[in-house]
Scaffold this active site. Structure first.
Site: not given
Length: 521
Positions: A43, A45, A276, A367, A215, A271, A47, A75
């Site tokens: 998945g 996360l 966080h 950001r 975090y 989320d 890699k 899988r």
């Protein structure tokens, strides 16, 4: 062949680093053969975050070259080489162009990586996994040597329990420790979080469970306790007598970008804010712990959470950016907030009357993630400088990690006029020869060492959900309006009014510019 990068950097590096890191590296390497198992290895996360973090620990010598194995389980029908090929592009040995040494260290690491394909609900799959772990352990340490097993669940929470049961039944370590890392979200509300905690608690002890919140691994967040409790000039002013308000801000200048299906189920509060930002709040507001023992630190965090008053609707602003529903994975009538501003009030002696404003949003104008501690006005304003703005202590978590103090100084020149400037600790300028580790590197290393200070304890998780669950249920029942805002804006105007109502004074005509950007100009 000459020494490779792992020989140059990992065991020796520099004499100064050897002396400063030798004890910590020894603590990590000692203790028997180490098996790191990443479930969900194919998945995103795994890699993008998990494998690169493990690689960086290996590259710096924090993981043993000949006493470990890294096993991916998922899988996807991959071979060992197939997984290695997927990972290679995400493993960066240096920050400059590739060299033979950097290629060698990547190859050395990938040689330690193997792969097993199997379902997450199959006894046979986990029996095969245990057999693979055991064979590596016995090849290196025989049948009696000490071993360590770390299982990283880079998986959706919906499969934690079924996977946990199979790990418990087939893969528990009989010759040393077993530790299990689980990713957020830890439930969707208090009831689901408690159910998950109970089921995991039936399978593993609290000492074996590591609830990771990345975090808590960020450099500036880790610096909070040192900054607060090791500097005399902060100790007497860190209270309601001197601090007017605290903002903890998370902003992204992009939308859900492929995560719309997941995000629409959870929303910005689940989320980002409930985990966080609330974790950061605890470190800003907590009392000095008895020691740096993980339990002493986490005890103080729980005390802060228990002192938080119920959140009032008047203290909440929700928003959704205007193009959110254009994502085909998002419901056309979705009311999921992509922005939230929440005022949290702590009812204790230190913080009574000081609003903590948690703000998080997607598709905003910039950001960044930062903590802004704004101080009260200096009494007796003889320099007529209130219009310049208040003193603020700002901790920039990302990007361009920094801590700086906004303060009023004399404008250079013949006139006695005041202006705002800063005392600036910008990490990339001050620590040019030090690579700041990624959060996942630090937390995986802490897991191997058995240090749970920067992981979420069960009672801490419970109290955090108690704070936000009533609000989340109101949002789910459409009892609080969700205001549309323009993609690329600062968010809903109502949020600006909320922050102003709580006493935050915006600085006029002053913008902090990271030193790296100043040099470019």
């Amino acid at each position: 062949m000459g020494p490779t990068l792992v020989d140059k950097i990992a065991p020796a590096k520099m004499d100064s680093e050897r002396s400063s890191h030798s004890d910590s590296r020894a603590r990590t390497i000692e203790g028997g053969f180490l098996s790191i198992v990443i479930l969900g290895a194919s998945g995103d996360l795994a890699k993008k975050k998990t494998f690169p973090a493990i690689f960086n620990l290996f590259r710096q010598g924090f993981l043993p070259l000949n006493q470990m194995k890294i096993i991916g389980y998922a899988r996807s029908p991959l071979s060992d080489q197939g997984l290695r090929d997927r990972l290679r592009g995400y493993l960066k040995a240096e920050h400059t162009t590739a060299t033979k040494d950097s290629i060698d260290i990547v190859d050395k690491f990938l040689d330690l990586v193997t792969y097993i394909s199997g379902p997450y609900d199959s006894d046979k799959g986990f029996m095969d996994l245990n057999e693979a772990i055991s064979s590596h352990e016995q090849a290196e340490y025989g049948k009696e040597g000490p071993t360590r097993r770390l299982f990283y669940l880079a998986l959706p929470p919906s499969v934690y329990i079924v996977v946990g049961k199979l790990l418990r039944h087939h893969c528990i370590n009989q010759r040393g420790w077993t530790r299990v890392v689980v990713e957020k979200p830890f439930g969707k509300d208090l009831a689901s979080a408690e159910e998950l905690s109970k089921e995991l608690g039936d399978l593993f002890t609290e000492q074996q469970i590591y609830r990771i919140d990345h975090y808590l691994g960020k450099e500036i967040v880790q610096n909070l306790l040192v900054m607060r409790f090791a500097n005399r000039f902060f100790v007497p002013i860190w209270n309601r007598d001197n601090i007017a308000n605290v903002q903890i801000v998370f902003k992204e200048n992009f939308g859900t970008e492929g995560r719309g299906g997941y995000f629409d189920e959870y929303g910005i509060i689940r989320d980002i804010i409930q985990n966080h930002l609330l974790q950061v709040l605890c470190l800003v507001a907590m009392e000095k712990p008895v020691s740096l023992s993980p339990e002493h630190v986490r005890d103080e965090k729980v005390k802060v959470l228990r002192a938080i008053e119920p959140i009032q609707n008047k203290d909440v602003v929700l928003g959704q950016y205007d193009s959110y529903r254009d994502d085909p994975t998002v419901s056309r009538d979705s009311r999921t907030p992509t922005f939230a501003a929440v005022v949290v009030r702590i009812n204790n002696e230190r913080w009574d009357g000081v609003p903590f404003i948690l703000r998080a949003g997607k598709a905003l104008d910039s950001r960044k993630a930062e903590i802004r501690v704004q101080f009260r006005d200096a009494p007796g304003d003889i320099f007529k400088c209130k219009k310049q703005g208040r003193n603020e202590f700002v901790m920039r978590l990302q990007p361009s990690e920094a801590m700086y103090m906004k303060l009023t100084v004399k404008q250079p020149g013949l006139e006695m006029s005041a202006t705002q400037s800063e005392l600036d600790l910008s990490y990339h300028q001050r620590y040019q020869d030090i690579v700041i580790p990624e959060a996942y590197e630090r937390l995986i290393l802490d897991t191997i060492r058995g240090d749970q200070q920067h992981f979420v304890r069960r009672d801490e998780l419970q109290v955090a959900w108690q704070i936000f669950t009533p609000l989340l249920h109101q949002i789910d029942d459409a009892q609080i309006p969700v205001i549309m805002y323009k993609n690329g804006s600062r968010g809903p105007l109502e949020a600006e009014k909320l922050v102003e109502r709580e006493g935050y004074v915006r600085t006029s005509g002053y913008i902090w510019i990271p030193p790296s950007l100043k040099q470019e100009k």
